[in-house]
Motif scaffolding. Structure first.
Motif, PDB file in Angstrom:
ATOM      1  N   ASP A 272       0.826  -1.201   0.000  1.00 32.51           N
ATOM      2  CA  ASP A 272       0.000   0.000   0.000  1.00 32.51           C
ATOM      3  C   ASP A 272       0.864   1.257   0.000  1.00 32.51           C
ATOM      4  OD1 ASP A 272      -2.407  -1.242  -0.175  1.00 32.51           O
ATOM      5  OD2 ASP A 272      -2.610  -1.493   2.008  1.00 32.51           O
ATOM      6  N   ALA A 273       0.611   2.086  -0.979  1.00 33.04           N
ATOM      7  CA  ALA A 273       1.403   3.307  -1.082  1.00 33.04           C
ATOM      8  C   ALA A 273       0.591   4.398  -1.757  1.00 33.04           C
ATOM      9  CB  ALA A 273       2.681   3.040  -1.880  1.00 33.04           C
ATOM     10  N   HIS A 274       0.685   5.601  -1.176  1.00 34.03           N
ATOM     11  CA  HIS A 274       0.073   6.770  -1.787  1.00 34.03           C
ATOM     12  C   HIS A 274       0.704   7.999  -1.163  1.00 34.03           C
ATOM     13  CE1 HIS A 274      -3.174   9.127  -3.727  1.00 34.03           C
ATOM     14  NE2 HIS A 274      -2.978   9.930  -2.696  1.00 34.03           N
ATOM     15  N   SER A 275       1.381   8.789  -1.984  1.00 32.79           N
ATOM     16  CA  SER A 275       2.002  10.015  -1.470  1.00 32.79           C
ATOM     17  C   SER A 275       1.900  11.100  -2.534  1.00 32.79           C
ATOM     18  CB  SER A 275       3.478   9.786  -1.131  1.00 32.79           C
ATOM     19  OG  SER A 275       3.624   8.736  -0.198  1.00 32.79           O
ATOM     20  N   LEU A 276       1.851  12.347  -2.040  1.00 32.21           N
ATOM     21  CA  LEU A 276       1.696  13.497  -2.929  1.00 32.21           C
ATOM     22  C   LEU A 276       3.026  14.232  -3.013  1.00 32.21           C
ATOM     23  CD1 LEU A 276      -0.746  14.938  -4.338  1.00 32.21           C
ATOM     24  CD2 LEU A 276      -0.900  16.381  -2.296  1.00 32.21           C
ATOM     25  N   PHE A 277       3.397  14.646  -4.242  1.00 27.62           N
ATOM     26  CA  PHE A 277       4.684  15.318  -4.412  1.00 27.62           C
ATOM     27  C   PHE A 277       4.558  16.605  -5.215  1.00 27.62           C
ATOM     28  CE2 PHE A 277       5.427  10.789  -3.966  1.00 27.62           C
ATOM     29  CZ  PHE A 277       6.326  10.781  -2.914  1.00 27.62           C
ATOM     30  N   SER A 278       5.505  17.497  -4.973  1.00 28.73           N
ATOM     31  CA  SER A 278       5.575  18.737  -5.757  1.00 28.73           C
ATOM     32  C   SER A 278       6.080  18.414  -7.156  1.00 28.73           C
ATOM     33  CB  SER A 278       6.536  19.706  -5.079  1.00 28.73           C
ATOM     34  OG  SER A 278       7.052  20.608  -6.023  1.00 28.73           O
ATOM     35  N   LEU A 279       5.354  18.886  -8.170  1.00 31.28           N
ATOM     36  CA  LEU A 279       5.793  18.625  -9.543  1.00 31.28           C
ATOM     37  C   LEU A 279       7.064  19.388  -9.892  1.00 31.28           C
ATOM     38  CD1 LEU A 279       2.805  18.482 -12.044  1.00 31.28           C
ATOM     39  CD2 LEU A 279       4.674  16.857 -11.804  1.00 31.28           C
ATOM     40  N   ASP A 280       7.259  20.551  -9.257  1.00 25.14           N
ATOM     41  CA  ASP A 280       8.469  21.321  -9.552  1.00 25.14           C
ATOM     42  C   ASP A 280       9.711  20.459  -9.374  1.00 25.14           C
ATOM     43  OD1 ASP A 280       7.256  23.615 -10.250  1.00 25.14           O
ATOM     44  OD2 ASP A 280       7.481  24.602  -8.296  1.00 25.14           O
ATOM     45  N   TYR A 281       9.763  19.772  -8.246  1.00 22.72           N
ATOM     46  CA  TYR A 281      10.920  18.933  -7.970  1.00 22.72           C
ATOM     47  C   TYR A 281      10.982  17.728  -8.903  1.00 22.72           C
ATOM     48  CZ  TYR A 281      12.106  21.445  -3.707  1.00 22.72           C
ATOM     49  OH  TYR A 281      12.507  22.402  -2.811  1.00 22.72           O
ATOM     50  N   LEU A 282       9.831  17.096  -9.076  1.00 21.21           N
ATOM     51  CA  LEU A 282       9.812  15.883  -9.883  1.00 21.21           C
ATOM     52  C   LEU A 282      10.167  16.191 -11.348  1.00 21.21           C
ATOM     53  CD1 LEU A 282       9.392  13.082  -8.890  1.00 21.21           C
ATOM     54  CD2 LEU A 282       6.993  13.204  -9.561  1.00 21.21           C
ATOM     55  N   LYS A 283       9.743  17.367 -11.808  1.00 23.25           N
ATOM     56  CA  LYS A 283      10.086  17.781 -13.175  1.00 23.25           C
ATOM     57  C   LYS A 283      11.591  17.940 -13.302  1.00 23.25           C
ATOM     58  CE  LYS A 283       7.656  21.406 -14.542  1.00 23.25           C
ATOM     59  NZ  LYS A 283       6.656  22.489 -14.286  1.00 23.25           N
ATOM     60  N   ASP A 284      12.206  18.548 -12.291  1.00 30.96           N
ATOM     61  CA  ASP A 284      13.658  18.731 -12.334  1.00 30.96           C
ATOM     62  C   ASP A 284      14.380  17.384 -12.324  1.00 30.96           C
ATOM     63  OD1 ASP A 284      13.542  21.457 -12.476  1.00 30.96           O
ATOM     64  OD2 ASP A 284      13.767  21.784 -10.321  1.00 30.96           O
ATOM     65  N   MET A 285      13.936  16.492 -11.460  1.00 33.42           N
ATOM     66  CA  MET A 285      14.571  15.167 -11.400  1.00 33.42           C
ATOM     67  C   MET A 285      14.361  14.415 -12.717  1.00 33.42           C
ATOM     68  SD  MET A 285      13.585  14.021  -7.540  1.00 33.42           S
ATOM     69  CE  MET A 285      14.413  14.746  -6.111  1.00 33.42           C
ATOM     70  N   ASN A 286      13.162  14.556 -13.258  1.00 31.71           N
ATOM     71  CA  ASN A 286      12.827  13.876 -14.510  1.00 31.71           C
ATOM     72  C   ASN A 286      13.775  14.273 -15.644  1.00 31.71           C
ATOM     73  OD1 ASN A 286      11.205  12.377 -16.412  1.00 31.71           O
ATOM     74  ND2 ASN A 286      10.327  14.333 -17.058  1.00 31.71           N
ATOM     75  N   LYS A 287      14.215  15.548 -15.611  1.00 33.38           N
ATOM     76  CA  LYS A 287      15.144  16.022 -16.651  1.00 33.38           C
ATOM     77  C   LYS A 287      16.420  15.190 -16.665  1.00 33.38           C
ATOM     78  CE  LYS A 287      13.917  20.846 -16.247  1.00 33.38           C
ATOM     79  NZ  LYS A 287      14.344  21.990 -15.420  1.00 33.38           N
ATOM     80  N   ALA A 288      16.820  14.726 -15.488  1.00 33.23           N
ATOM     81  CA  ALA A 288      18.095  14.017 -15.395  1.00 33.23           C
ATOM     82  C   ALA A 288      17.925  12.498 -15.484  1.00 33.23           C
ATOM     83  CB  ALA A 288      18.793  14.385 -14.089  1.00 33.23           C
ATOM     84  N   ILE A 289      16.691  12.022 -15.549  1.00 33.00           N
ATOM     85  CA  ILE A 289      16.454  10.582 -15.618  1.00 33.00           C
ATOM     86  C   ILE A 289      16.478  10.141 -17.086  1.00 33.00           C
ATOM     87  CG2 ILE A 289      14.756   8.746 -15.227  1.00 33.00           C
ATOM     88  CD1 ILE A 289      13.784  10.295 -12.776  1.00 33.00           C
ATOM     89  N   PRO A 290      17.397   9.236 -17.442  1.00 33.44           N
ATOM     90  CA  PRO A 290      17.462   8.797 -18.846  1.00 33.44           C
ATOM     91  C   PRO A 290      16.153   8.102 -19.243  1.00 33.44           C
ATOM     92  CG  PRO A 290      19.381   8.046 -17.587  1.00 33.44           C
ATOM     93  CD  PRO A 290      18.394   8.564 -16.603  1.00 33.44           C
ATOM     94  N   LYS A 291      15.631   8.442 -20.422  1.00 38.62           N
ATOM     95  CA  LYS A 291      14.335   7.911 -20.842  1.00 38.62           C
ATOM     96  C   LYS A 291      14.373   6.384 -21.011  1.00 38.62           C
ATOM     97  CE  LYS A 291      12.862  12.044 -20.880  1.00 38.62           C
ATOM     98  NZ  LYS A 291      13.724  12.302 -19.679  1.00 38.62           N
ATOM     99  N   ASP A 292      15.558   5.862 -21.377  1.00 38.40           N
ATOM    100  CA  ASP A 292      15.638   4.430 -21.663  1.00 38.40           C
ATOM    101  C   ASP A 292      16.163   3.637 -20.468  1.00 38.40           C
ATOM    102  OD1 ASP A 292      18.147   5.487 -21.686  1.00 38.40           O
ATOM    103  OD2 ASP A 292      18.781   4.552 -23.571  1.00 38.40           O
TER     104      ASP A 292
END
Lengths: 247, 326
Positions: free
Chosen positions: A190-210
């Motif tokens: 069981d998991a459910h948590s809310l996050f700020s998109l600002d941070y997740l967007k920044d992290m996403n930039k550095a996460i390789p798509k593949d």
């Protein structure tokens, strides 16, 4: 002493994954490779990175810590073409980093490590759910959520074995889910948590798509995202603190 | 309100609010509130600051409007409240009281003449920190989970001490006297639009080649809340003459001038009644609904005056920090 040769791609991936959170960082030089741990000033997003000596074409050090202005070093690294090699050499006397890319040479002033924000303790997290998915799925979730809101809920439905993403804006909302078959792996809990998109967007930039991303989640707990860089010779772990959920 | 002459001497730089993220500021509560009561709370309606019973509530609006700026930039304010009034400050308190009485007379006249703009302007100037204001402010801060510290005497001296001892990163006050109280880094204009400015004690001392004690002597020669300055000595002359003669007594002897109670005034700056025994929790988890009920229902402030402020407070405090899990 520090003298290393590394491919521009590897150096850029390393620096980018840290610079999305902080402007300056300490780099620990050890026999095994380099290590960086940093948290943003608000203590919300953390990166813990290791790049093994094997990720370098050559690597020599007798240990130590250097302080780096990330955007300056990224600019230097940006001068190299993909696949080109970059040589980094520490000048102990001037405390500058000598950078060489073929015929291009430069020196970069380092920062006193003591003037850089103290490195954070790693949070002690025991997270019940683990989802392994491709970087492009995270990108899709983040992009979709960003259309409608500034925050994003990540969760796992234990019974249905589904990983889901919810974003609710003032007027619009999106829901995105991936079942066991769509995922590389799933340990349901069981998991459910809310996050700020600002941070997740920044992290996403550095996460390789593949890349394969191992994401660990809990109930109103930080999320951990773990992936490899440098063809497995380096690892990055992001941790992001949740927002408080209003009922 | 301290001596503005010090501004000519102080090394002051604008600092971006974003660069303050993660820091803790000991805010001189009376100084901060006073700003809200006099200048910052804009008066769309004259009835907004008092209840039907005539109790002042502009402070509550000020708190709700002033807090979001700290919280949105992840700056933790610790509000430092005054303890007893220092004897020597009586003069200043008396002066302010007289000035307020003058304003009150003018206010009466403006009311008779029906000049509403003038009335609003003067009303703000006649605001004072009554017991009600202090009590309701503290209760609201408690509901919002904002840390509060009680100074043994002057809040400003206590805030400066907390900055000096490293308990906080900055003192926060408009008052240039914070330099004399030895605050290493002081933020000003925390209530203004835009970025605050930071007053740097060490850089100020370096620039004028003075010690802290000598800077206090310079301040006393120019005039402080506790004394009139010496006629004919402005900031530049004060620096020069203190450097030349070593300290204020040397200056007295050389220039044949005198300041009453100089020993006591000096020690009020250099060794004021302060405490290092302060404890506060910098994690702010406000009960916004309870705070709103307190302001709107209990104190009758129009909901739309504080709606946006409470929204911003709620929005700014929903993000947790990773340190909660370490």
């Amino acid at each position: 002493m520090f003298n290393a040769i590394v491919s521009a791609d590897t150096l850029r991936a390393t620096l980018d994954s840290v610079s999305v959170l902080v402007d300056e960082c300490k780099i620990h030089l050890t026999d095994e490779g380099i290590e960086i741990r940093a948290v943003d000033p608000a203590n919300v997003g953390m990166v813990d990175l290791r790049l093994d000596a094997a990720a370098f074409e050559s690597y020599e050090t007798d240990g130590g810590i250097i302080g780096v202005n990330l955007s300056r070093l990224e600019e230097f690294a940006g001068m190299a073409d993909a696949g080109q090699l970059i040589q980094l050499e520490l000048d102990e006397e001037t405390r500058k980093l000598h950078v060489q890319i073929d015929g291009l040479e430069g020196t970069l002033a380092l920062i006193d490590p003591d003037s850089i924000r103290q490195e954070p303790d790693l949070p002690d997290l025991d997270l019940p759910a683990t989802v392994v998915l491709e970087g492009k799925d995270i990108d899709r979730a983040v992009t979709a959520a960003d259309m409608v809101s500034d925050h994003i809920a990540l969760g796992v439905e234990t019974d249905d074995e589904v990983f889901y993403v919810d974003a609710e804006g003032d007027t619009d909302d999106v829901h995105f889910e991936l079942g066991r078959d769509d995922l590389i792996d799933l340990v349901a809990g069981d998991a459910h948590s809310l996050f700020s998109l600002d941070y997740l967007k920044d992290m996403n930039k550095a996460i390789p798509k593949d890349a394969e991303i191992e994401m660990e989640l809990g109930e109103e707990f930080p999320v951990k995202m773990h992936f490899d860089i440098a063809e497995g010779d380096g690892t990055v772990t992001y941790m992001l603190a949740p927002r408080i959920q209003s009922d | 309100m301290g001596n503005a002459d010090l501004r000519d001497l102080a090394v002051i730089d604008t600092v971006a609010y974003d660069d303050l993220a993660g820091s803790v500021v000991a805010v001189d509560a009376h100084n901060w509130l006073y700003r809200y009561l006099t200048t910052t709370v804009k008066f769309t309606r004259d009835s907004a600051y008092t209840t039907a019973d005539g109790e002042e509530v502009a402070n509550l609006i000020g708190v709700v409007q002033g807090l979001p700026k700290f919280l949105e930039h992840d700056v933790t304010p610790v509000f430092v409240f005054d303890g007893g009034v220092t004897d020597l400050k009586e003069d200043e308190v008396q002066k302010r009281r007289e000035q307020r009485e003058r304003y009150e007379e003018q206010l009466e006249q403006a009311r008779e003449e029906g000049d509403s703009v003038e009335v609003a302007k003067l009303e703000s100037r006649t605001q004072r920190l009554t017991d009600t204001i202090v009590d309701t402010t503290r209760e609201l801060l408690a509901l919002l989970d904002v840390p509060v510290v009680d100074a043994p005497a002057e809040g400003e001296a206590q805030a400066a001490r907390m900055a000096r001892s490293g308990t906080v990163d900055y003192a926060g006050t408009e008052d240039y006297d914070a330099l004399l109280f030895g605050s290493p880094m002081t933020l000003r204009q925390l209530t203004s639009k835009g970025d605050p400015e930071c007053m740097d004690l060490d850089a100020t001392l370096d620039e004028h080649d003075l010690t802290w004690e000598q800077l206090v002597d310079v301040g006393i020669l120019c005039g402080t809340d506790f004394n009139e300055g010496v006629t004919g000595i402005g900031p530049k002359t004060a620096v020069k003459t203190v450097r030349e003669h070593g300290d204020i007594w040397g200056v007295f002897e050389a220039r044949d001038v005198y300041v009453e109670n100089v020993d006591r005034i000096r020690s009020l700056f250099l060794d004021p009644p302060v405490t290092d025994d302060v404890a506060f929790d910098a994690g702010i988890e406000p009960d916004v609904d309870a705070a709103k009920a307190f302001v709107v229902e209990e104190w009758g402030v129009a909901a739309d005056e504080v709606e946006r402020g409470f929204e911003r407070i709620a929005e700014a405090t929903v993000q947790t920090g990773l340190d909660r899990w370490t």
